[in-house]
Design a protein around this motif. Sequence first.
Motif, PDB file in Angstrom:
ATOM      1  N   UNK A  15     -45.587 121.658 -15.024  1.00 38.71           N
ATOM      2  CA  UNK A  15     -45.086 122.993 -15.334  1.00 38.71           C
ATOM      3  C   UNK A  15     -46.142 123.945 -15.856  1.00 38.71           C
ATOM      4  N   UNK A  16     -47.399 123.565 -15.796  1.00 41.18           N
ATOM      5  CA  UNK A  16     -48.462 124.452 -16.258  1.00 41.18           C
ATOM      6  C   UNK A  16     -49.352 123.809 -17.296  1.00 41.18           C
ATOM      7  N   UNK A  17     -50.341 124.554 -17.701  1.00 42.70           N
ATOM      8  CA  UNK A  17     -51.399 124.060 -18.580  1.00 42.70           C
ATOM      9  C   UNK A  17     -50.884 123.492 -19.895  1.00 42.70           C
ATOM     10  N   UNK A  18     -49.851 124.068 -20.459  1.00 46.55           N
ATOM     11  CA  UNK A  18     -49.360 123.615 -21.765  1.00 46.55           C
ATOM     12  C   UNK A  18     -48.266 122.561 -21.646  1.00 46.55           C
ATOM     13  N   UNK A  19     -48.076 122.027 -20.445  1.00 48.73           N
ATOM     14  CA  UNK A  19     -47.145 120.924 -20.178  1.00 48.73           C
ATOM     15  C   UNK A  19     -45.731 121.187 -20.701  1.00 48.73           C
ATOM     16  N   UNK A  20     -45.130 122.336 -20.328  1.00 48.75           N
ATOM     17  CA  UNK A  20     -43.775 122.593 -20.815  1.00 48.75           C
ATOM     18  C   UNK A  20     -42.762 121.559 -20.312  1.00 48.75           C
ATOM     19  N   UNK A  21     -43.075 120.904 -19.210  1.00 44.12           N
ATOM     20  CA  UNK A  21     -42.180 119.885 -18.657  1.00 44.12           C
ATOM     21  C   UNK A  21     -42.712 118.473 -18.885  1.00 44.12           C
ATOM     22  N   UNK A  22     -43.633 118.318 -19.831  1.00 39.84           N
ATOM     23  CA  UNK A  22     -44.196 117.002 -20.123  1.00 39.84           C
ATOM     24  C   UNK A  22     -45.385 116.678 -19.230  1.00 39.84           C
ATOM     25  N   UNK A  23     -45.658 115.395 -19.096  1.00 40.01           N
ATOM     26  CA  UNK A  23     -46.794 114.928 -18.298  1.00 40.01           C
ATOM     27  C   UNK A  23     -46.329 113.865 -17.316  1.00 40.01           C
ATOM     28  N   UNK A  24     -47.103 113.687 -16.276  1.00 41.51           N
ATOM     29  CA  UNK A  24     -46.910 112.580 -15.346  1.00 41.51           C
ATOM     30  C   UNK A  24     -48.183 111.739 -15.398  1.00 41.51           C
ATOM     31  N   UNK A  25     -48.023 110.425 -15.317  1.00 37.19           N
ATOM     32  CA  UNK A  25     -49.196 109.554 -15.280  1.00 37.19           C
ATOM     33  C   UNK A  25     -49.639 109.414 -13.828  1.00 37.19           C
ATOM     34  N   UNK A  26     -50.911 109.650 -13.578  1.00 29.12           N
ATOM     35  CA  UNK A  26     -51.498 109.501 -12.257  1.00 29.12           C
ATOM     36  C   UNK A  26     -52.413 108.284 -12.306  1.00 29.12           C
ATOM     37  N   UNK A  35     -62.945  97.775   4.041  1.00 31.27           N
ATOM     38  CA  UNK A  35     -63.654  97.573   5.295  1.00 31.27           C
ATOM     39  C   UNK A  35     -62.736  97.026   6.382  1.00 31.27           C
ATOM     40  N   UNK A  36     -61.738  96.221   5.985  1.00 28.94           N
ATOM     41  CA  UNK A  36     -60.880  95.594   6.975  1.00 28.94           C
ATOM     42  C   UNK A  36     -59.618  96.397   7.269  1.00 28.94           C
ATOM     43  N   UNK A  37     -59.357  97.433   6.495  1.00 28.80           N
ATOM     44  CA  UNK A  37     -58.162  98.245   6.725  1.00 28.80           C
ATOM     45  C   UNK A  37     -58.542  99.712   6.675  1.00 28.80           C
ATOM     46  N   UNK A  38     -57.606 100.532   7.082  1.00 28.46           N
ATOM     47  CA  UNK A  38     -57.861 101.973   6.997  1.00 28.46           C
ATOM     48  C   UNK A  38     -57.403 102.548   5.654  1.00 28.46           C
ATOM     49  N   UNK A  39     -56.831 101.695   4.803  1.00 31.92           N
ATOM     50  CA  UNK A  39     -56.377 102.131   3.490  1.00 31.92           C
ATOM     51  C   UNK A  39     -57.527 102.077   2.494  1.00 31.92           C
ATOM     52  N   UNK A  40     -57.896 103.234   1.957  1.00 30.74           N
ATOM     53  CA  UNK A  40     -58.984 103.302   0.985  1.00 30.74           C
ATOM     54  C   UNK A  40     -58.481 103.222  -0.444  1.00 30.74           C
ATOM     55  N   UNK A  41     -57.248 103.610  -0.654  1.00 30.87           N
ATOM     56  CA  UNK A  41     -56.702 103.583  -2.000  1.00 30.87           C
ATOM     57  C   UNK A  41     -55.276 104.066  -2.012  1.00 30.87           C
ATOM     58  N   UNK A  42     -54.698 104.038  -3.197  1.00 35.89           N
ATOM     59  CA  UNK A  42     -53.317 104.450  -3.390  1.00 35.89           C
ATOM     60  C   UNK A  42     -53.222 105.270  -4.662  1.00 35.89           C
ATOM     61  N   UNK A  43     -52.423 106.318  -4.614  1.00 34.37           N
ATOM     62  CA  UNK A  43     -52.150 107.118  -5.802  1.00 34.37           C
ATOM     63  C   UNK A  43     -50.707 106.849  -6.206  1.00 34.37           C
ATOM     64  N   UNK A  44     -50.518 106.489  -7.467  1.00 40.48           N
ATOM     65  CA  UNK A  44     -49.191 106.185  -7.995  1.00 40.48           C
ATOM     66  C   UNK A  44     -48.864 107.190  -9.088  1.00 40.48           C
ATOM     67  N   UNK A  45     -47.717 107.847  -8.971  1.00 40.21           N
ATOM     68  CA  UNK A  45     -47.237 108.767 -10.002  1.00 40.21           C
ATOM     69  C   UNK A  45     -46.105 108.073 -10.740  1.00 40.21           C
ATOM     70  N   UNK A  46     -46.159 108.118 -12.068  1.00 42.15           N
ATOM     71  CA  UNK A  46     -45.139 107.452 -12.864  1.00 42.15           C
ATOM     72  C   UNK A  46     -44.895 108.255 -14.138  1.00 42.15           C
ATOM     73  N   UNK A  47     -43.783 107.962 -14.811  1.00 38.92           N
ATOM     74  CA  UNK A  47     -43.527 108.674 -16.075  1.00 38.92           C
ATOM     75  C   UNK A  47     -44.647 108.405 -17.075  1.00 38.92           C
ATOM     76  N   UNK A  48     -44.938 109.401 -17.872  1.00 38.30           N
ATOM     77  CA  UNK A  48     -45.981 109.262 -18.894  1.00 38.30           C
ATOM     78  C   UNK A  48     -45.338 108.731 -20.166  1.00 38.30           C
TER      79      UNK A  48
END
Length: 124
Positions: A15-26, A35-48
């Motif tokens: 919700x903006x710089x001052x986190x009026x809606x809290x935070x999310x953990x990234x 090397x063996x797959x095309x997946x380089x990584x994963x991003x997971x969003x979860x409650x903070x």
Amino acid sequence: MEDGQVYASFLWPLGGRHAPDGHVRVTVLGSAEHESTSLLGTVVLSPANHLRGLTPRELEVLGLLIDGRSNAQIARALVVAQRTVAAHLEHILAKLGAPSRTLAAVRATREGLYVPASPLPRRA
């Protein structure tokens, strides 16, 4: 992590710089076996959860501290007095059980309590 994965975890204000809606953990997980797959990584969003009682403003100050900024630099970035920054840091040290700025930064980084500075320019 075990099994060769590297990761980083941080908080993002909602919700903006001052986190009026809290935070999310990234959490970013990098795969060591890209090397063996095309997946380089994963991003997971979860409650903070488990923020150690830190307020959104204290998390913002802590993020700037982790970035290596001095009290004066933090005060300028947040447009507050240096004594306000010192008061926030006193509360942060107590909440993290850290006797020094350095230990507070290390503990916060390990616990994923880092809030990156906003990349957006400020309006005049």
